[in-house]
Design a protein around this motif. Structure first.
Motif, short mmCIF file in Angstrom:
data_model
loop_
_atom_site.label_atom_id
_atom_site.label_comp_id
_atom_site.label_asym_id
_atom_site.label_seq_id
_atom_site.Cartn_x
_atom_site.Cartn_y
_atom_site.Cartn_z
N ALA A 260 0.83 -1.22 0.00
CA ALA A 260 0.00 0.00 0.00
C ALA A 260 0.85 1.26 0.00
CB ALA A 260 -0.94 -0.01 1.20
N SER A 261 1.91 1.29 0.80
CA SER A 261 2.75 2.50 0.89
C SER A 261 3.47 2.77 -0.42
CB SER A 261 3.75 2.37 2.03
OG SER A 261 4.61 1.26 1.82
N LEU A 262 3.92 1.72 -1.11
CA LEU A 262 4.58 1.88 -2.39
C LEU A 262 3.62 2.47 -3.42
CD1 LEU A 262 6.95 1.43 -4.35
CD2 LEU A 262 6.15 -0.92 -4.66
N CYS A 263 2.42 1.93 -3.50
CA CYS A 263 1.44 2.40 -4.47
C CYS A 263 0.97 3.82 -4.15
CB CYS A 263 0.25 1.45 -4.52
SG CYS A 263 0.67 -0.22 -5.09
N GLU A 264 0.83 4.11 -2.87
CA GLU A 264 0.42 5.46 -2.48
C GLU A 264 1.50 6.47 -2.85
OE1 GLU A 264 -0.86 7.95 1.56
OE2 GLU A 264 -0.53 5.78 1.64
N GLY A 265 2.76 6.10 -2.65
CA GLY A 265 3.86 6.99 -3.02
C GLY A 265 3.94 7.25 -4.51
N LEU A 266 3.48 6.28 -5.30
CA LEU A 266 3.48 6.42 -6.77
C LEU A 266 2.18 7.04 -7.28
CD1 LEU A 266 5.10 2.98 -7.70
CD2 LEU A 266 6.17 5.24 -7.87
N GLY A 267 1.25 7.33 -6.37
CA GLY A 267 0.01 7.99 -6.78
C GLY A 267 -0.94 7.09 -7.53
N VAL A 268 -0.88 5.79 -7.31
CA VAL A 268 -1.77 4.85 -8.00
C VAL A 268 -3.11 4.83 -7.29
CG1 VAL A 268 -2.12 2.46 -8.71
CG2 VAL A 268 0.18 3.45 -8.76
N GLN A 269 -4.19 5.06 -8.05
CA GLN A 269 -5.52 5.13 -7.47
C GLN A 269 -6.48 4.12 -8.08
OE1 GLN A 269 -6.09 9.29 -8.42
NE2 GLN A 269 -5.85 9.89 -6.28
N GLY A 270 -6.35 3.85 -9.37
CA GLY A 270 -7.26 2.94 -10.06
C GLY A 270 -6.59 1.61 -10.34
N PHE A 271 -7.41 0.57 -10.50
CA PHE A 271 -6.87 -0.76 -10.72
C PHE A 271 -7.63 -1.47 -11.83
CE2 PHE A 271 -4.19 -0.46 -7.08
CZ PHE A 271 -4.89 0.34 -6.19
N PRO A 272 -6.91 -2.11 -12.77
CA PRO A 272 -5.45 -2.11 -12.87
C PRO A 272 -4.93 -0.84 -13.52
CG PRO A 272 -6.37 -3.43 -14.62
CD PRO A 272 -7.54 -2.99 -13.78
N THR A 273 -3.73 -0.44 -13.14
CA THR A 273 -3.01 0.67 -13.77
C THR A 273 -1.72 0.13 -14.36
OG1 THR A 273 -3.90 2.48 -12.43
CG2 THR A 273 -1.69 2.77 -13.29
N VAL A 274 -1.39 0.55 -15.55
CA VAL A 274 -0.14 0.13 -16.20
C VAL A 274 0.75 1.35 -16.39
CG1 VAL A 274 0.90 -0.89 -18.27
CG2 VAL A 274 -1.25 -1.79 -17.37
N SER A 275 1.97 1.26 -15.91
CA SER A 275 2.96 2.34 -16.06
C SER A 275 4.26 1.75 -16.59
CB SER A 275 3.22 3.04 -14.72
OG SER A 275 2.03 3.61 -14.20
N ALA A 276 4.98 2.55 -17.35
CA ALA A 276 6.28 2.14 -17.87
C ALA A 276 7.35 3.08 -17.33
CB ALA A 276 6.29 2.14 -19.39
N PHE A 277 8.46 2.50 -16.90
CA PHE A 277 9.59 3.26 -16.35
C PHE A 277 10.78 3.05 -17.27
CE2 PHE A 277 6.68 2.46 -12.98
CZ PHE A 277 6.77 3.54 -12.11
N ARG A 278 11.32 4.13 -17.80
CA ARG A 278 12.44 4.09 -18.73
C ARG A 278 13.71 4.50 -17.97
NH1 ARG A 278 13.16 5.30 -24.66
NH2 ARG A 278 15.10 6.47 -24.89
#
Length: 673
Positions: A260-278
């Protein structure tokens, strides 16, 4: 080579390789898979392999060397249309699976046919319409998860044609991945392993300083008990399997119920969410570093149908080079740019006789494309970076010997689509003096407040690290045009410097013909932006490009009320304007005001109260009449939304200022956009 027109000529697809080339084993395995699948599908083509280590003269005899870059590569020989001659097309592809090989051939103008003379197109996944967007329950801005719901535009089962299996192309599992638990074969990333995966990702540096591969980490954020997440798990499995074949990409799951703390720090609110990190961690060097708290990656959030066919091209776009080398080509006038912002760097061979004498004879004194690359990676997705050969020295200086030895950067220019440009760096020149010239142009009228730690005589060569940071910071501070073209990705990407949390966004919805730089409507918006630049972010949304998304900027009950209307109602007549808060995707103020478009009875059915300037929050006292009579939304001729009464600079500015005084009083609940 010539061929008679009466002959049925099948194109030759020839792969040139050498055993000493990097990753040649997996490359040839993918070629073998692709050829076998094309033969199974009766694609009309011939195939051949050429080992250039044994056939040493074949490239010089049969290949147009001016398009040759590196080994391995693919050459396609096909008949020119309407002629007896055969031409050749060179394709450089690092991952020649069937999907990417077919895509590369199409991009190079090579069209193949099957045995029945039908145009062949490899499409292992069925694509959805690009105008579909995530529902309120999904994506970066969503906040709900229900067992019965998924992306409302993606309910149909996606047919998948599986690719042939191979073990030789799979990347070996890293020691970090061995520590991860798995769901359906997909590793789960935890907070404890975040630094090991994200902060220390490596980049495979290519043979040229401006052509390294990048490491892409795709994260699918899920939650326990989420029906939508479970429904999309097969899509994540397909993408995980596909990315395992690539050298520079991987996919992990993140369970936000346990993290939960990791997702909160990344601002994730909806599920599923897909993000890419370059990741650009490996680009750091002794001359150009990454300083905490800066993160060694850029993040992009996906906003669209959660299907393999839509996600894979998006992931591929995240893998493109941060620097585009154009050689001696002319990249054109800034006013004709496709992108809003770009950097144009000029390079000179490191051992050129036209370089000034470096202190102590140290050629490493000069600013390198490696440090420029680091600056451009910080700007990935915000600005395009081009590298061009200097035209101020003889072309003969750019020999293969010099290219192998590397280049040095002699100049970096910042250019915007509105014609504003500035030289940020020039060999031996003070950066502060160059940047101060912005006051001589319109650039100083449109930028964020900034202050750079430069002394008056500071040159880029004296401190490569500071130079790369200043270049990236300057672009971010000046990236917002007076009027910015809006896309779904830019609007929904977190930490986008174009937008500010407490600054409203003015969205002008219009057809493409009104959004050209010289159109009267665009000139009107530019004048409005000049007066309100520091109060609102002015953008335009092309309703021809994003019709479904544009249609969501309407009052909440509007679709229900006008579902039987043959022309979708008056709010699908453009142009019109909305004022929104960047972080609130369910409320907007409308211009022309809704009380000038709808009668009082319609406003009541829309749960909207009339005011002088705009409209108030929907009131609880209004109820929708289930037995509503036919809707009449016709307006008096004097109040036509296309009349000059509304499209006047002073009227629009007055509307915005009225909104800014009491924004909450003028917002209307809308569809989720």
């Amino acid at each position: 080579m010539t061929v008679k027109r009466s002959e049925r000529f099948r194109p030759y697809i020839v792969v040139f390789y050498a055993w000493w080339a990097e990753h040649i084993g997996s490359y040839l395995s993918l070629i073998k898979e692709s050829v076998e699948e094309m033969q199974r599908l009766s694609v009309r083509a011939r195939f051949a392999l050429v080992n250039v280590g044994q056939e040493k003269t074949v490239i010089s005899r049969y290949v147009d060397v001016k398009y040759f870059k590196k080994i391995p590569f693919i050459a396609v020989f096909q008949r020119e249309k309407g002629k007896d001659t055969v031409n050749q097309t060179l394709v450089h592809l690092s991952h020649p699976s069937l999907f990417y090989l077919s895509k590369a051939l199409r991009e190079h103008g090579v069209w193949l046919y099957d045995a029945w003379d039908k145009l062949w197109d490899c499409n292992p996944y069925l694509f959805l319409d690009y105008t579909h967007y995530s529902d309120i329950r999904e994506g970066p801005r969503g906040y709900l998860c229900m067992a019965w719901t998924s992306n409302l535009t993606d309910d149909a089962v996606t047919e998948v044609r599986t690719q042939p299996k191979t073990k030789s192309t799979l990347k070996p599992m890293s020691s970090v991945e061995k520590q991860m638990a798995r769901v359906n074969g997909i590793p789960i990333l935890t907070d404890a392993l975040w630094d090991a995966v994200m902060e220390k990702s490596q980049v495979n540096i290519g043979t040229l300083e401006w052509e390294p591969d990048v490491q892409i980490t795709v994260l699918a954020f899920i939650r326990s008990g989420c029906g939508s997440c479970n429904k999309k798990m097969h899509t994540f499995q397909e993408i995980h399997k596909e990315l395992k074949k690539k050298e520079n990409a991987r996919l992990y799951l993140v369970n936000c119920s346990s993290e939960a703390s990791l997702c909160e720090g990344l601002g994730v609110q909806g599920f599923p969410t897909v993000s890419a990190f370059r990741s650009f961690a490996a680009l750091a060097s002794t001359r150009c570093s990454i300083h905490p708290p800066e993160k060694p990656y850029v993040r992009r959030d996906y906003h669209g149908p959660l299907s393999t066919g839509d996600l894979m091209p998006w992931i591929e776009s995240m893998s493109t080079n941060g620097l585009s080398f154009v050689g001696f080509k002319n990249i054109g006038n800034p006013l004709d740019m496709i992108e809003d912002v770009r950097l144009v760097a000029t390079v000179i061979p490191r051992f050129s006789n036209y370089l000034p004498l470096a202190p102590g004879g140290q050629r490493s004194y000069f600013f390198t494309p490696g440090c420029l690359r680091l600056a451009c990676e910080r700007l990935f997705g915000l600005a395009t970076c081009y590298v061009a050969n200097s035209k101020e020295i003889p072309h003969g200086e750019f020999t293969k010997t010099h290219a192998v030895s590397g280049m040095v950067v002699s100049e970096v220019r910042f250019e915007r689509k509105d014609g504003v440009s500035l030289t940020l760096m020039r060999l031996g020149k003070s950066m502060l003096r160059l940047i101060e010239k912005e006051t001589l142009s319109d650039l100083h009228l449109f930028h964020s407040a900034h202050q750079y730690s430069l002394h008056p005589k500071q040159t880029c060569e004296q401190n490569h690290d500071l130079c790369a940071q200043i270049i990236a910071s300057f672009v971010r501070d000046h990236i917002r045009l007076p009027v910015t073209h809006l896309t779904s990705e830019t609007f929904h990407t977190k930490n986008n410097p174009i937008f500010e949390v407490n600054k409203p966004v003015l969205i002008a919805l219009s057809h493409a013909q009104n959004l050209t730089q010289d159109s009267g409507f665009m000139q009107l918006l530019i004048q409005v932006a000049r007066r309100l630049y520091h109060n609102v972010t002015v953008t335009v949304l092309d309703t021809d490009q994003f019709p479904a998304w544009a249609g969501s900027f309407v009052p909440h009950h509007y679709p229900r009320l006008f579902m039987d209307s043959p022309d979708s109602g008056p709010l699908h007549i453009y142009p019109r304007v909305c004022l929104v808060n960047w972080t609130d995707h369910e409320h907007a103020a409308f211009y022309p005001p809704l009380h000038t478009i709808f009668s009082k009875s319609i406003l009541r059915q829309l749960k909207i109260t009339e005011t002088n300037a705009s409209l108030t929050q929907p009131t609880e006292s209004f109820d929708i009449d289930e037995q509503t009579e036919a809707v009449d939304y016709k307006m008096p001729q004097a109040m036509d939304v296309n009349s000059m009464l509304f499209w006047d600079e002073d009227n629009i500015v007055s509307f915005v200022k009225t909104y800014l005084e009491h924004p909450d009083e003028h917002l209307v609940q809308t569809q989720h956009f």
